[in-house]
Design an enzyme around this catalytic site. Structure first.
Site, PDB file in Angstrom:
ATOM      1  N   HIS A 121       0.816  -1.206   0.000  1.00 58.62           N
ATOM      2  CA  HIS A 121       0.000   0.000   0.000  1.00 58.62           C
ATOM      3  C   HIS A 121       0.856   1.265   0.000  1.00 58.62           C
ATOM      4  O   HIS A 121       1.909   1.340   0.631  1.00 58.62           O
ATOM      5  CB  HIS A 121      -0.930   0.009   1.220  1.00 58.62           C
ATOM      6  CG  HIS A 121      -0.212  -0.114   2.534  1.00 58.62           C
ATOM      7  ND1 HIS A 121       0.306   0.981   3.201  1.00 58.62           N
ATOM      8  CD2 HIS A 121       0.075  -1.187   3.298  1.00 58.62           C
ATOM      9  CE1 HIS A 121       0.859   0.579   4.319  1.00 58.62           C
ATOM     10  NE2 HIS A 121       0.737  -0.739   4.406  1.00 58.62           N
ATOM     11  N   ASP A 122       0.409   2.245  -0.772  1.00 59.92           N
ATOM     12  CA  ASP A 122       0.979   3.596  -0.800  1.00 59.92           C
ATOM     13  C   ASP A 122       2.367   3.670  -1.427  1.00 59.92           C
ATOM     14  O   ASP A 122       3.050   4.688  -1.296  1.00 59.92           O
ATOM     15  CB  ASP A 122       1.018   4.203   0.609  1.00 59.92           C
ATOM     16  CG  ASP A 122      -0.351   4.188   1.276  1.00 59.92           C
ATOM     17  OD1 ASP A 122      -1.240   4.902   0.796  1.00 59.92           O
ATOM     18  OD2 ASP A 122      -0.536   3.452   2.264  1.00 59.92           O
ATOM     19  N   GLY A 139       5.127  -1.026   2.718  1.00 59.03           N
ATOM     20  CA  GLY A 139       4.277   0.136   2.506  1.00 59.03           C
ATOM     21  C   GLY A 139       5.046   1.446   2.435  1.00 59.03           C
ATOM     22  O   GLY A 139       6.101   1.616   3.042  1.00 59.03           O
TER      23      GLY A 139
END
Length: 262
Positions: A121-122, A139
């Site tokens: 994520h991200d 992440g």
């Protein structure tokens, strides 16, 4: 016309551009947009909100746009964006973002992602990168243009990897990797700079000389990072033909929050 295998399951709310190909048993959910000319292989799962650009090649057994592997995630409509002309090989897993960041995971254009690559994520990945088999990003990792990650490279969360840098197979990164630098090991250490790659990309003799001098300043003279930045500021003033190259490294160092690989 999209070319969809009869066993594929496509949600009516998904958007498929012209000449998109979807292989057998692939599942595409709502809020997924796929650009013209992209092909998706067999047994893939695409979830949204996800936007995929033009002329990508997604091979079989990939998971694209699934919820982030973050215990704080509570179902917010975060996003994944994939640019144009990327090759995404088998068993890659790209997750959407989280509200702890800007809610977006992004892969740019013209990247070559080999089998089993994970983008958590991200993450933000630039253009023209190469990730060899099993390269794994935790992440919030940022990767600059033209970076090359060797097979089984593992990157700690929030680490930044600079443009034109390179890691060897099995490297583990806990700190930022500056532009142009090659690294290897567990824990990764600097091992020179990517001279041959820069030559192939058309770097001028002045730019190559600047990279060489910056590497010496950071890694060979025993300076603190602040002292090295001051030296490079002076170097930039003395090398106008390579000022942009030096600025790339200075800007990277100015935003490094985890320290750099030394």
């Amino acid at each position: 016309m999209a070319l969809i295998h009869p066993t594929a399951l496509i949600d009516p709310k998904a958007e498929l551009g012209a000449n998109v190909e979807v292989g057998p048993y692939t599942v595409i959910g709502p809020d997924v947009s796929i650009g013209e000319g992209t092909s998706v292989g067999a047994h893939c799962v695409l979830q949204g909100p996800t936007r995929i650009g033009r002329d990508n090649k997604i091979f079989q057994f990939c998971s694209i746009g699934a919820a982030p592997q973050d215990k704080k995630y509570a179902g917010e409509p975060t996003r994944l964006e994939i640019g144009d002309r990327n090759t995404i090989r088998e068993f890659c897993t790209f997750n959407r973002g989280t509200t702890q960041d800007d809610g977006l995971t992004r892969l740019g254009d013209d990247n070559w992602m080999m089998a089993y690559v994970h983008l958590a994520h991200d993450c933000k990945v630039g253009n023209k990168t190469i990730f060899a088999n099993n390269a794994q990003l935790a992440g919030h990792v940022h990767v600059g243009d033209w970076a090359i990650l060797g097979g089984f490279t593992v990157v700690h969360q929030f680490v930044h990897i600079g443009a034109h840098s390179m890691t060897a197979m099995g490297s583990i990164l806990f700190q930022d990797l500056p532009p142009f630098v090659m690294a290897s090991g567990n824990t990764a250490e600097a091992k020179g700079f990517n001279l041959e790659g820069l030559k192939r990309r058309g770097f001028s003799p002045a730019q190559l000389n600047a990279v060489k001098q910056m590497y010496r300043i950071i890694y060979r003279r025993g300076l603190t990072l602040d002292q090295a930045r001051m030296e490079m500021e002076t170097l930039r003033g003395s090398m106008p033909d390579a000022a942009d190259t030096i600025t790339l490294v200075l800007d990277f160092l100015a935003t490094a929050t985890r320290g750099i690989i030394r």
